[in-house]
Design a protein around this motif. Sequence first.
Motif, PDB file in Angstrom:
ATOM      1  N   SER A  21       0.838  -1.184   0.000  1.00 18.76           N
ATOM      2  CA  SER A  21       0.000   0.000   0.000  1.00 18.76           C
ATOM      3  C   SER A  21       0.874   1.235   0.000  1.00 18.76           C
ATOM      4  O   SER A  21       1.956   1.241   0.586  1.00 18.76           O
ATOM      5  N   CYS A  22       0.396   2.276  -0.639  1.00 16.22           N
ATOM      6  CA  CYS A  22       1.081   3.562  -0.654  1.00 16.22           C
ATOM      7  C   CYS A  22       0.048   4.648  -0.437  1.00 16.22           C
ATOM      8  O   CYS A  22      -0.865   4.818  -1.254  1.00 16.22           O
ATOM      9  N   VAL A  23       0.191   5.371   0.650  1.00 15.66           N
ATOM     10  CA  VAL A  23      -0.726   6.453   0.990  1.00 15.66           C
ATOM     11  C   VAL A  23      -0.073   7.782   0.651  1.00 15.66           C
ATOM     12  O   VAL A  23       1.043   8.062   1.102  1.00 15.66           O
ATOM     13  N   ALA A  24      -0.749   8.587  -0.140  1.00 17.57           N
ATOM     14  CA  ALA A  24      -0.256   9.899  -0.537  1.00 17.57           C
ATOM     15  C   ALA A  24      -0.909  10.983   0.304  1.00 17.57           C
ATOM     16  O   ALA A  24      -2.097  10.912   0.635  1.00 17.57           O
ATOM     17  N   SER A  25      -0.133  11.994   0.636  1.00 21.44           N
ATOM     18  CA  SER A  25      -0.657  13.148   1.340  1.00 21.44           C
ATOM     19  C   SER A  25      -0.017  14.406   0.767  1.00 21.44           C
ATOM     20  O   SER A  25       1.007  14.348   0.090  1.00 21.44           O
ATOM     21  N   GLY A  26      -0.616  15.548   1.049  1.00 21.73           N
ATOM     22  CA  GLY A  26      -0.155  16.805   0.493  1.00 21.73           C
ATOM     23  C   GLY A  26      -1.026  17.224  -0.670  1.00 21.73           C
ATOM     24  O   GLY A  26      -2.249  17.191  -0.576  1.00 21.73           O
ATOM     25  N   SER A  27      -0.399  17.584  -1.774  1.00 17.72           N
ATOM     26  CA  SER A  27      -1.119  18.064  -2.954  1.00 17.72           C
ATOM     27  C   SER A  27      -1.624  16.899  -3.794  1.00 17.72           C
ATOM     28  O   SER A  27      -1.304  16.757  -4.980  1.00 17.72           O
ATOM     29  N   VAL A  28      -2.442  16.070  -3.185  1.00 16.86           N
ATOM     30  CA  VAL A  28      -2.856  14.829  -3.836  1.00 16.86           C
ATOM     31  C   VAL A  28      -3.750  15.081  -5.040  1.00 16.86           C
ATOM     32  O   VAL A  28      -3.794  14.253  -5.956  1.00 16.86           O
ATOM     33  N   ALA A  29      -4.456  16.200  -5.076  1.00 17.08           N
ATOM     34  CA  ALA A  29      -5.339  16.487  -6.199  1.00 17.08           C
ATOM     35  C   ALA A  29      -4.571  16.708  -7.494  1.00 17.08           C
ATOM     36  O   ALA A  29      -5.154  16.596  -8.575  1.00 17.08           O
ATOM     37  N   SER A  30      -3.290  17.009  -7.393  1.00 14.46           N
ATOM     38  CA  SER A  30      -2.474  17.268  -8.568  1.00 14.46           C
ATOM     39  C   SER A  30      -1.768  16.032  -9.098  1.00 14.46           C
ATOM     40  O   SER A  30      -1.057  16.112 -10.097  1.00 14.46           O
ATOM     41  N   ILE A  31      -1.931  14.901  -8.442  1.00 14.68           N
ATOM     42  CA  ILE A  31      -1.284  13.672  -8.890  1.00 14.68           C
ATOM     43  C   ILE A  31      -1.974  13.167 -10.144  1.00 14.68           C
ATOM     44  O   ILE A  31      -3.187  12.991 -10.170  1.00 14.68           O
ATOM     45  N   SER A  32      -1.192  12.928 -11.178  1.00 14.51           N
ATOM     46  CA  SER A  32      -1.738  12.402 -12.425  1.00 14.51           C
ATOM     47  C   SER A  32      -1.517  10.904 -12.560  1.00 14.51           C
ATOM     48  O   SER A  32      -2.418  10.171 -12.976  1.00 14.51           O
ATOM     49  N   VAL A  33      -0.328  10.448 -12.209  1.00  8.49           N
ATOM     50  CA  VAL A  33       0.040   9.050 -12.356  1.00  8.49           C
ATOM     51  C   VAL A  33       0.743   8.592 -11.087  1.00  8.49           C
ATOM     52  O   VAL A  33       1.566   9.318 -10.524  1.00  8.49           O
ATOM     53  N   MET A  34       0.445   7.397 -10.646  1.00  7.29           N
ATOM     54  CA  MET A  34       1.168   6.775  -9.559  1.00  7.29           C
ATOM     55  C   MET A  34       1.657   5.413 -10.021  1.00  7.29           C
ATOM     56  O   MET A  34       1.089   4.812 -10.934  1.00  7.29           O
ATOM     57  N   GLY A  35       2.714   4.955  -9.380  1.00  6.91           N
ATOM     58  CA  GLY A  35       3.259   3.677  -9.785  1.00  6.91           C
ATOM     59  C   GLY A  35       4.140   3.053  -8.733  1.00  6.91           C
ATOM     60  O   GLY A  35       4.401   3.636  -7.677  1.00  6.91           O
ATOM     61  N   TRP A  36       4.558   1.854  -9.041  1.00  5.30           N
ATOM     62  CA  TRP A  36       5.483   1.111  -8.208  1.00  5.30           C
ATOM     63  C   TRP A  36       6.736   0.793  -9.001  1.00  5.30           C
ATOM     64  O   TRP A  36       6.658   0.369 -10.163  1.00  5.30           O
ATOM     65  N   TYR A  37       7.866   1.009  -8.379  1.00  3.27           N
ATOM     66  CA  TYR A  37       9.162   0.658  -8.920  1.00  3.27           C
ATOM     67  C   TYR A  37       9.881  -0.224  -7.912  1.00  3.27           C
ATOM     68  O   TYR A  37       9.537  -0.232  -6.734  1.00  3.27           O
ATOM     69  N   ARG A  38      10.876  -0.950  -8.363  1.00  2.61           N
ATOM     70  CA  ARG A  38      11.637  -1.774  -7.442  1.00  2.61           C
ATOM     71  C   ARG A  38      13.116  -1.712  -7.784  1.00  2.61           C
ATOM     72  O   ARG A  38      13.501  -1.505  -8.929  1.00  2.61           O
ATOM     73  N   GLN A  39      13.916  -1.907  -6.765  1.00  2.00           N
ATOM     74  CA  GLN A  39      15.358  -1.859  -6.923  1.00  2.00           C
ATOM     75  C   GLN A  39      15.988  -2.971  -6.097  1.00  2.00           C
ATOM     76  O   GLN A  39      15.893  -2.978  -4.869  1.00  2.00           O
ATOM     77  N   ALA A  40      16.604  -3.912  -6.777  1.00  2.00           N
ATOM     78  CA  ALA A  40      17.342  -4.980  -6.128  1.00  2.00           C
ATOM     79  C   ALA A  40      18.763  -4.503  -5.847  1.00  2.00           C
ATOM     80  O   ALA A  40      19.257  -3.573  -6.492  1.00  2.00           O
TER      81      ALA A  40
END
Length: 115
Positions: A21-40
């Motif tokens: 899960s990822c919870v966003a706060s702040g200027s959330v109305a301006s978010i256009s795209v969200m995603g998940w990335y990973r780094q090994a």
Amino acid sequence: QVQLVESGGGLVQAGGSLRLSCVASGSVASISVMGWYRQAPGKQRDLVAVISRGENTNYADSVKGRFTISRDNAKNTVYLQMNSLRPEDTAVYFCNAVLWFQNYWGQGTQVAVSA
């Protein structure tokens, strides 16, 4: 600005499942795209999945059919359901949000898959 907080990582055996899960706060109305990335360890940060506000999705080939990204705009939360986990899925998973062409990142949550 936007703050992103991930949760749900942990240790799981191969074939198991986790839900991030990822919870966003702040200027959330301006978010256009969200995603998940990973780094090994020792590797670059790679795209796992992205989702637009209109819920259009895109996945890395390595996770298609196993992972599902979703979002709840009312809760300002994006999820990553991970099924049939493999040891090669082991990585730190980062939540990402895009606002006005600027990227924001969470602190990361560790996912470890044992053979």
